[in-house]
Design a protein around this motif. Structure first.
Motif, PDB file in Angstrom:
ATOM      1  N   ASP A   1       0.863  -1.185   0.000  1.00 45.45           N
ATOM      2  CA  ASP A   1       0.000   0.000   0.000  1.00 45.45           C
ATOM      3  C   ASP A   1       0.900   1.235   0.000  1.00 45.45           C
ATOM      4  O   ASP A   1       1.613   1.494   0.970  1.00 45.45           O
ATOM      5  CB  ASP A   1      -0.902  -0.004   1.237  1.00 45.45           C
ATOM      6  CG  ASP A   1      -1.771   1.239   1.348  1.00 45.45           C
ATOM      7  OD1 ASP A   1      -1.890   1.987   0.344  1.00 45.45           O
ATOM      8  OD2 ASP A   1      -2.330   1.458   2.433  1.00 45.45           O
ATOM      9  N   THR A   2       0.887   1.978  -1.088  1.00 45.38           N
ATOM     10  CA  THR A   2       1.740   3.168  -1.207  1.00 45.38           C
ATOM     11  C   THR A   2       0.969   4.471  -0.962  1.00 45.38           C
ATOM     12  O   THR A   2       1.536   5.552  -1.098  1.00 45.38           O
ATOM     13  CB  THR A   2       2.396   3.226  -2.601  1.00 45.38           C
ATOM     14  OG1 THR A   2       1.375   3.203  -3.589  1.00 45.38           O
ATOM     15  CG2 THR A   2       3.354   2.061  -2.811  1.00 45.38           C
ATOM     16  N   SER A   3      -0.287   4.370  -0.576  1.00 45.38           N
ATOM     17  CA  SER A   3      -1.142   5.558  -0.467  1.00 45.38           C
ATOM     18  C   SER A   3      -0.662   6.565   0.581  1.00 45.38           C
ATOM     19  O   SER A   3      -0.953   7.750   0.472  1.00 45.38           O
ATOM     20  CB  SER A   3      -2.587   5.154  -0.178  1.00 45.38           C
ATOM     21  OG  SER A   3      -2.686   4.520   1.080  1.00 45.38           O
ATOM     22  N   LYS A   4       0.092   6.115   1.585  1.00 38.36           N
ATOM     23  CA  LYS A   4       0.560   7.023   2.633  1.00 38.36           C
ATOM     24  C   LYS A   4       1.966   7.547   2.371  1.00 38.36           C
ATOM     25  O   LYS A   4       2.483   8.340   3.144  1.00 38.36           O
ATOM     26  CB  LYS A   4       0.503   6.326   3.986  1.00 38.36           C
ATOM     27  CG  LYS A   4      -0.916   6.023   4.428  1.00 38.36           C
ATOM     28  CD  LYS A   4      -0.964   5.368   5.774  1.00 38.36           C
ATOM     29  CE  LYS A   4      -2.406   5.073   6.156  1.00 38.36           C
ATOM     30  NZ  LYS A   4      -2.485   4.311   7.404  1.00 38.36           N
TER      31      LYS A   4
ATOM     32  N   HIS B   1       6.628   4.340  -7.276  1.00 38.24           N
ATOM     33  CA  HIS B   1       5.770   5.321  -6.601  1.00 38.24           C
ATOM     34  C   HIS B   1       6.595   6.493  -6.057  1.00 38.24           C
ATOM     35  O   HIS B   1       6.202   7.651  -6.199  1.00 38.24           O
ATOM     36  CB  HIS B   1       4.996   4.638  -5.464  1.00 38.24           C
ATOM     37  CG  HIS B   1       4.131   5.571  -4.701  1.00 38.24           C
ATOM     38  ND1 HIS B   1       2.915   6.015  -5.169  1.00 38.24           N
ATOM     39  CD2 HIS B   1       4.323   6.179  -3.498  1.00 38.24           C
ATOM     40  CE1 HIS B   1       2.380   6.837  -4.286  1.00 38.24           C
ATOM     41  NE2 HIS B   1       3.217   6.961  -3.266  1.00 38.24           N
TER      42      HIS B   1
ATOM     43  N   VAL C   1       3.710   9.978   0.664  1.00 38.63           N
ATOM     44  CA  VAL C   1       3.443  11.234  -0.038  1.00 38.63           C
ATOM     45  C   VAL C   1       4.528  12.232   0.357  1.00 38.63           C
ATOM     46  O   VAL C   1       4.760  12.474   1.542  1.00 38.63           O
ATOM     47  CB  VAL C   1       2.040  11.785   0.329  1.00 38.63           C
ATOM     48  CG1 VAL C   1       1.771  13.091  -0.389  1.00 38.63           C
ATOM     49  CG2 VAL C   1       0.965  10.757   0.010  1.00 38.63           C
TER      50      VAL C   1
ATOM     51  N   GLN D   1       6.980  10.856  -7.687  1.00 42.93           N
ATOM     52  CA  GLN D   1       6.700  12.088  -6.952  1.00 42.93           C
ATOM     53  C   GLN D   1       7.854  13.093  -6.988  1.00 42.93           C
ATOM     54  O   GLN D   1       7.689  14.237  -6.587  1.00 42.93           O
ATOM     55  CB  GLN D   1       6.408  11.759  -5.489  1.00 42.93           C
ATOM     56  CG  GLN D   1       5.175  10.912  -5.304  1.00 42.93           C
ATOM     57  CD  GLN D   1       4.950  10.661  -3.840  1.00 42.93           C
ATOM     58  OE1 GLN D   1       4.602  11.581  -3.097  1.00 42.93           O
ATOM     59  NE2 GLN D   1       5.153   9.433  -3.404  1.00 42.93           N
TER      60      GLN D   1
END
Length: 161
Positions: free
Chosen positions: A30-33, A128, A35, A132
């Motif tokens: 899970d890479t959603s956090k 990921h 940032v 960014q």
């Protein structure tokens, strides 16, 4: 059964009974956090990095600490080159960005090798993170996140054995 090109995904008589393109592992990370924009999540370099390390460490057949460290070392090299002179960091970043993003290709190569050196979760993590990196400050944050991840990873996998 056919793939998205309309070709059969069944073994051919020329493949020795094997499917032509064996499916490799699917990423579960899970890479959603993860940032890198401000304001930064206060837990980015702690809880988030620790959870990523746990997920990457689950695969004991790949992702050896020495292999992961090589990618971290290269990221450090580029971050140092970009940020060594703050007045020139924007220009250096633009000049070096293609080489920084080439880390994706190097990770893909390590993933495609036989035996696999990294798994799909690590490929997803690098992709990921590098996606960014749009300016020198984000490259610095990416490097610090990777450092935190690597610290927790070494705790979970202290050696290549």
């Amino acid at each position: 059964m056919q793939d998205h090109h309309g070709k059969s995904n069944q073994p051919s008589k020329f493949s020795g009974g094997k499917k032509p393109f064996p499916k490799q592992d699917e990423p579960t990370l899970d890479t959603s956090k993860i940032v890198f924009t401000k304001p930064l999540n206060p837990d980015l370099f702690n809880g988030v990095a620790r959870q990523v390390a746990k997920t990457i460490a689950e695969n004991r057949n790949t992702n050896k600490p020495s292999q992961i460290r090589k990618f971290y070392d290269e990221l450090c090299l580029w971050e140092t080159k970009v940020n060594q002179d703050p007045e020139k960091s924007e220009a250096r970043f633009a000049e070096y960005l293609p080489f920084i993003l080439m880390l994706n290709a190097k990770v893909a190569y390590a993933y495609g090798r036989k035996p696999m050196l990294v798994d799909a979760n690590f490929v997803k993590l690098i992709g990921h993170c590098l996606q960014q990196v749009e300016k020198p400050e984000m490259l610095r944050i990416c490097k610090i996140f990777f450092e935190a991840f690597l610290g927790f990873y070494k705790e979970l996998r202290p050696s290549d054995k």
